[in-house]
Design an enzyme around this catalytic site. Structure first.
Site, PDB file in Angstrom:
ATOM      1  N   GLN A   4       6.328   7.166  -0.736  1.00  2.60           N
ATOM      2  CA  GLN A   4       7.461   7.324   0.154  1.00  2.60           C
ATOM      3  C   GLN A   4       7.486   8.729   0.744  1.00  2.60           C
ATOM      4  O   GLN A   4       7.255   9.706   0.058  1.00  2.60           O
ATOM      5  CB  GLN A   4       8.755   7.040  -0.612  1.00  2.60           C
ATOM      6  CG  GLN A   4       8.874   5.577  -1.034  1.00  2.60           C
ATOM      7  CD  GLN A   4      10.250   5.261  -1.554  1.00  2.60           C
ATOM      8  OE1 GLN A   4      11.202   5.977  -1.292  1.00  2.60           O
ATOM      9  NE2 GLN A   4      10.361   4.173  -2.289  1.00  2.60           N
ATOM     10  N   HIS A  61       1.523  -0.983   1.373  1.00  6.32           N
ATOM     11  CA  HIS A  61       1.373  -1.827   2.575  1.00  6.32           C
ATOM     12  C   HIS A  61       2.293  -1.381   3.718  1.00  6.32           C
ATOM     13  O   HIS A  61       2.990  -2.183   4.328  1.00  6.32           O
ATOM     14  CB  HIS A  61       1.620  -3.303   2.258  1.00  6.32           C
ATOM     15  CG  HIS A  61       0.629  -3.905   1.313  1.00  6.32           C
ATOM     16  ND1 HIS A  61       0.581  -5.244   1.055  1.00  6.32           N
ATOM     17  CD2 HIS A  61      -0.359  -3.341   0.571  1.00  6.32           C
ATOM     18  CE1 HIS A  61      -0.384  -5.497   0.182  1.00  6.32           C
ATOM     19  NE2 HIS A  61      -0.966  -4.339  -0.128  1.00  6.32           N
ATOM     20  N   TYR A 164      -1.253 -14.232  13.035  1.00  6.84           N
ATOM     21  CA  TYR A 164      -2.484 -14.209  12.238  1.00  6.84           C
ATOM     22  C   TYR A 164      -2.366 -15.013  10.946  1.00  6.84           C
ATOM     23  O   TYR A 164      -3.351 -15.225  10.259  1.00  6.84           O
ATOM     24  CB  TYR A 164      -2.900 -12.773  11.938  1.00  6.84           C
ATOM     25  CG  TYR A 164      -3.953 -12.250  12.891  1.00  6.84           C
ATOM     26  CD1 TYR A 164      -5.252 -12.755  12.863  1.00  6.84           C
ATOM     27  CD2 TYR A 164      -3.668 -11.264  13.821  1.00  6.84           C
ATOM     28  CE1 TYR A 164      -6.230 -12.300  13.728  1.00  6.84           C
ATOM     29  CE2 TYR A 164      -4.640 -10.787  14.700  1.00  6.84           C
ATOM     30  CZ  TYR A 164      -5.917 -11.314  14.641  1.00  6.84           C
ATOM     31  OH  TYR A 164      -6.885 -10.857  15.507  1.00  6.84           O
ATOM     32  N   TYR A 176      -4.405 -11.802  -6.439  1.00 12.36           N
ATOM     33  CA  TYR A 176      -5.116 -11.004  -7.438  1.00 12.36           C
ATOM     34  C   TYR A 176      -5.149 -11.683  -8.805  1.00 12.36           C
ATOM     35  O   TYR A 176      -5.957 -11.343  -9.656  1.00 12.36           O
ATOM     36  CB  TYR A 176      -4.504  -9.603  -7.521  1.00 12.36           C
ATOM     37  CG  TYR A 176      -4.802  -8.786  -6.274  1.00 12.36           C
ATOM     38  CD1 TYR A 176      -6.062  -8.248  -6.063  1.00 12.36           C
ATOM     39  CD2 TYR A 176      -3.831  -8.593  -5.299  1.00 12.36           C
ATOM     40  CE1 TYR A 176      -6.356  -7.526  -4.917  1.00 12.36           C
ATOM     41  CE2 TYR A 176      -4.108  -7.876  -4.146  1.00 12.36           C
ATOM     42  CZ  TYR A 176      -5.365  -7.344  -3.963  1.00 12.36           C
ATOM     43  OH  TYR A 176      -5.645  -6.636  -2.813  1.00 12.36           O
TER      44      TYR A 176
END
Length: 280
Positions: A4, A61, A164, A176
């Site tokens: 952050q 992300h 997408y 994962y």
């Protein structure tokens, strides 16, 4: 790129500085944000021109790359690990953004051309974590790289009003934990030019233009984190032609790539904070 309050991208254009950064929004929440300032050597007075809403309690992300085309500012906003938020056009995370250079909203963005439920800043949805973006001077199109999950990285074009597919599509990858996400691609969604399965942990990219490596003009140069490689992609009319691994496992995890406009020499930045130059 994670955390952050961290700087993500810097862009200088027409005596202005644009930065994307992970903005601390309070209460543990943050957003991919963009600020601009008039450039001078004394001090820079930045003001926000875009904030990805809503702020999210997540440290990864963020995206985020900046590209200017036709006096529009394009921004990649990662989905912050929230998966299907990338399919919710009423929220910014997981999308490509297009605004005017002063932060105002273009009147011809998808929301005003039939995508009524989209936020007005959104240009394209369904991305996961686009860490590379560049404008090609050869066809005036914007291209980007997207960091997939376990497998499913891709390189493709930013396309107006399209999707997408994340997290309906897995682009060939899995969660994962090993569980399946969805098909590599299906009709109705934007198809990438090149997929990598298994993942190379694709990061930054440029469309090469320069004197140093004339044979590479118009090709995409793409960096990776996992196999620490620099790759050259030849493509034409959104069709993949060839991939060359220029090198791998030599300088570490490659986070960014830039071209020196006057010479065409290539500069690479690694996670270790080192800068490398590639020349003939």
């Amino acid at each position: 790129m994670d955390g952050q309050g961290g700087l993500l991208e810097i862009l200088y254009y027409n005596k202005m500085i644009y930065v994307s950064y992970s903005e601390n929004r309070g209460n543990g929440k943050s957003s991919t944000s963009v600020a601009s300032a008039i450039f001078n050597y004394e001090n820079l007075k930045f003001k926000n021109i875009f904030r990805a809403e809503p702020p999210i309690n997540s440290g990864y992300h963020f995206g985020s790359r900046l590209v200017i085309k036709d006096n529009f500012l394009f921004i990649t906003a990662g989905e912050r690990g929230q998966g299907m938020i990338a399919q919710d056009p009423s929220k910014h995370p997981g999308s490509v953004i297009r605004i005017h250079l002063n932060g105002k909203i273009p009147e011809d963005n998808p929301k005003f051309k039939g995508r009524d439920n989209w936020l007005p800043e959104i240009y394209q949805i369904g991305v996961r974590n686009p860490q590379g973006m560049d404008l090609s001077s050869y066809d005036n199109k914007i291209y980007l790289t997207n960091h997939g999950a376990k497998g499913g990285d891709w390189f493709g074009e930013a396309k107006y009003g399209e999707n997408y597919g994340w997290k309906i599509l897995g682009w060939g990858g899995t969660n994962y934990t090993g569980t399946k996400i969805g098909p590599k691609w299906k009709p109705g969604y934007t198809k990438a030019i090149k997929y990598w399965v298994p993942s190379i942990a694709v990061s930054s990219m440029v469309i090469y233009e320069g004197k140093e490596f004339k044979d590479w003009n118009g090709n995409a140069l793409i960096t990776s984190l996992r196999d620490q490689s620099l790759r050259r992609i030849k493509f034409k009319d959104n069709k993949f032609l060839n991939e060359e691994i220029i090198f791998k496992d030599r300088i570490g995890r490659i986070r960014d790539i830039e071209i020196q406009s006057k010479t065409g020499k290539i500069y690479l930045i690694t996670d270790q904070g080192s800068i490398w130059r590639l020349s003939k």
